[in-house]
Design a protein around this motif. Sequence first.
Motif, PDB file in Angstrom:
ATOM      1  N   ALA A  39       0.818  -1.221   0.000  1.00  0.00           N
ATOM      2  CA  ALA A  39       0.000   0.000   0.000  1.00  0.00           C
ATOM      3  C   ALA A  39       0.849   1.268   0.000  1.00  0.00           C
ATOM      4  CB  ALA A  39      -0.939   0.002   1.200  1.00  0.00           C
ATOM      5  N   CYS A  40       1.865   1.339   0.876  1.00  0.00           N
ATOM      6  CA  CYS A  40       2.634   2.592   0.998  1.00  0.00           C
ATOM      7  C   CYS A  40       4.103   2.452   0.601  1.00  0.00           C
ATOM      8  CB  CYS A  40       2.528   3.134   2.420  1.00  0.00           C
ATOM      9  SG  CYS A  40       3.419   2.173   3.655  1.00  0.00           S
ATOM     10  N   GLY A  41       4.580   1.233   0.380  1.00  0.00           N
ATOM     11  CA  GLY A  41       5.966   1.033  -0.043  1.00  0.00           C
ATOM     12  C   GLY A  41       6.983   1.006   1.079  1.00  0.00           C
ATOM     13  N   ALA A  42       6.551   1.016   2.337  1.00  0.00           N
ATOM     14  CA  ALA A  42       7.492   0.942   3.462  1.00  0.00           C
ATOM     15  C   ALA A  42       8.217  -0.400   3.419  1.00  0.00           C
ATOM     16  CB  ALA A  42       6.762   1.104   4.785  1.00  0.00           C
ATOM     17  N   VAL A  43       9.541  -0.368   3.532  1.00  0.00           N
ATOM     18  CA  VAL A  43      10.350  -1.583   3.454  1.00  0.00           C
ATOM     19  C   VAL A  43      10.364  -2.262   4.817  1.00  0.00           C
ATOM     20  CG1 VAL A  43      12.651  -2.504   2.982  1.00  0.00           C
ATOM     21  CG2 VAL A  43      11.761  -0.615   1.611  1.00  0.00           C
ATOM     22  N   LEU A 113       9.077   3.947  14.704  1.00  0.00           N
ATOM     23  CA  LEU A 113       9.011   5.090  15.622  1.00  0.00           C
ATOM     24  C   LEU A 113      10.380   5.742  15.822  1.00  0.00           C
ATOM     25  CD1 LEU A 113       6.575   3.670  18.291  1.00  0.00           C
ATOM     26  CD2 LEU A 113       6.144   5.575  16.728  1.00  0.00           C
ATOM     27  N   VAL A 114      11.424   4.934  15.859  1.00  0.00           N
ATOM     28  CA  VAL A 114      12.764   5.460  16.126  1.00  0.00           C
ATOM     29  C   VAL A 114      13.389   6.072  14.871  1.00  0.00           C
ATOM     30  CG1 VAL A 114      15.115   4.828  16.813  1.00  0.00           C
ATOM     31  CG2 VAL A 114      13.163   3.907  18.065  1.00  0.00           C
ATOM     32  N   GLU A 115      13.358   5.319  13.770  1.00  0.00           N
ATOM     33  CA  GLU A 115      14.054   5.768  12.565  1.00  0.00           C
ATOM     34  C   GLU A 115      13.130   6.130  11.411  1.00  0.00           C
ATOM     35  OE1 GLU A 115      16.911   2.969  11.221  1.00  0.00           O
ATOM     36  OE2 GLU A 115      17.989   2.917  13.107  1.00  0.00           O
ATOM     37  N   GLY A 116      11.942   5.586  11.415  1.00  0.00           N
ATOM     38  CA  GLY A 116      11.075   5.710  10.240  1.00  0.00           C
ATOM     39  C   GLY A 116      11.454   4.627   9.238  1.00  0.00           C
ATOM     40  N   LEU A 117      10.467   4.033   8.611  1.00  0.00           N
ATOM     41  CA  LEU A 117      10.757   2.969   7.648  1.00  0.00           C
ATOM     42  C   LEU A 117      11.117   3.573   6.304  1.00  0.00           C
ATOM     43  CD1 LEU A 117       7.847   0.493   8.462  1.00  0.00           C
ATOM     44  CD2 LEU A 117      10.235   0.328   9.156  1.00  0.00           C
ATOM     45  N   PRO A 118      12.188   3.055   5.681  1.00  0.00           N
ATOM     46  CA  PRO A 118      12.521   3.549   4.340  1.00  0.00           C
ATOM     47  C   PRO A 118      11.437   3.135   3.354  1.00  0.00           C
ATOM     48  CG  PRO A 118      13.894   1.663   4.909  1.00  0.00           C
ATOM     49  CD  PRO A 118      13.084   1.992   6.124  1.00  0.00           C
ATOM     50  N   ARG A 119      11.323   3.877   2.275  1.00  0.00           N
ATOM     51  CA  ARG A 119      10.318   3.587   1.251  1.00  0.00           C
ATOM     52  C   ARG A 119      10.969   2.848   0.085  1.00  0.00           C
ATOM     53  NH1 ARG A 119       5.426   4.381   3.640  1.00  0.00           N
ATOM     54  NH2 ARG A 119       5.651   6.170   4.999  1.00  0.00           N
ATOM     55  N   ARG A 120      10.205   1.991  -0.525  1.00  0.00           N
ATOM     56  CA  ARG A 120      10.647   1.231  -1.687  1.00  0.00           C
ATOM     57  C   ARG A 120      10.751   2.166  -2.868  1.00  0.00           C
ATOM     58  NH1 ARG A 120       7.088  -1.625  -5.332  1.00  0.00           N
ATOM     59  NH2 ARG A 120       8.363  -2.911  -6.667  1.00  0.00           N
ATOM     60  N   ARG A 121      11.801   2.009  -3.619  1.00  0.00           N
ATOM     61  CA  ARG A 121      11.962   2.815  -4.837  1.00  0.00           C
ATOM     62  C   ARG A 121      11.339   2.066  -5.995  1.00  0.00           C
ATOM     63  NH1 ARG A 121      18.007   4.147  -3.383  1.00  0.00           N
ATOM     64  NH2 ARG A 121      17.633   5.903  -2.014  1.00  0.00           N
TER      65      ARG A 121
END
Length: 122
Positions: A39-43, A113-121
Amino acid sequence: KADRSIVKALTRGARLCCPACGRRSVFQSPFRIRHYCPACGAVFQREEGFFVGAIMLNVVTTEAAVMLAAGLALLAFPGQGAPLVWLVFAVALLFPVAFYHHSWSLWLAGDHLVEGLPRRRP
């Protein structure tokens, strides 16, 4: 607002949903985590060893559950060793399997919460 986002991410993790958007499950199949959120691309899957923390969370939570079960068994069955041993044994075997998915999902929520999830390219 920060408190609300913490609760939101942990609630999503407890529901086994993406901690970033909450729209899709973290798991592709019963014991296979998705590589990313469709849905959002969060890895979700990161470098080797990333989920060692999830395993640690499962172990520590299992130890707490075993201690709680032992304490309750000591109160319920004072002076009787056999029921205590069987109850603690059952909790030690069943709890980590039952908590497996939640430990992974909550670990991912904590990382979000600590780092934020990277997004898929794309």
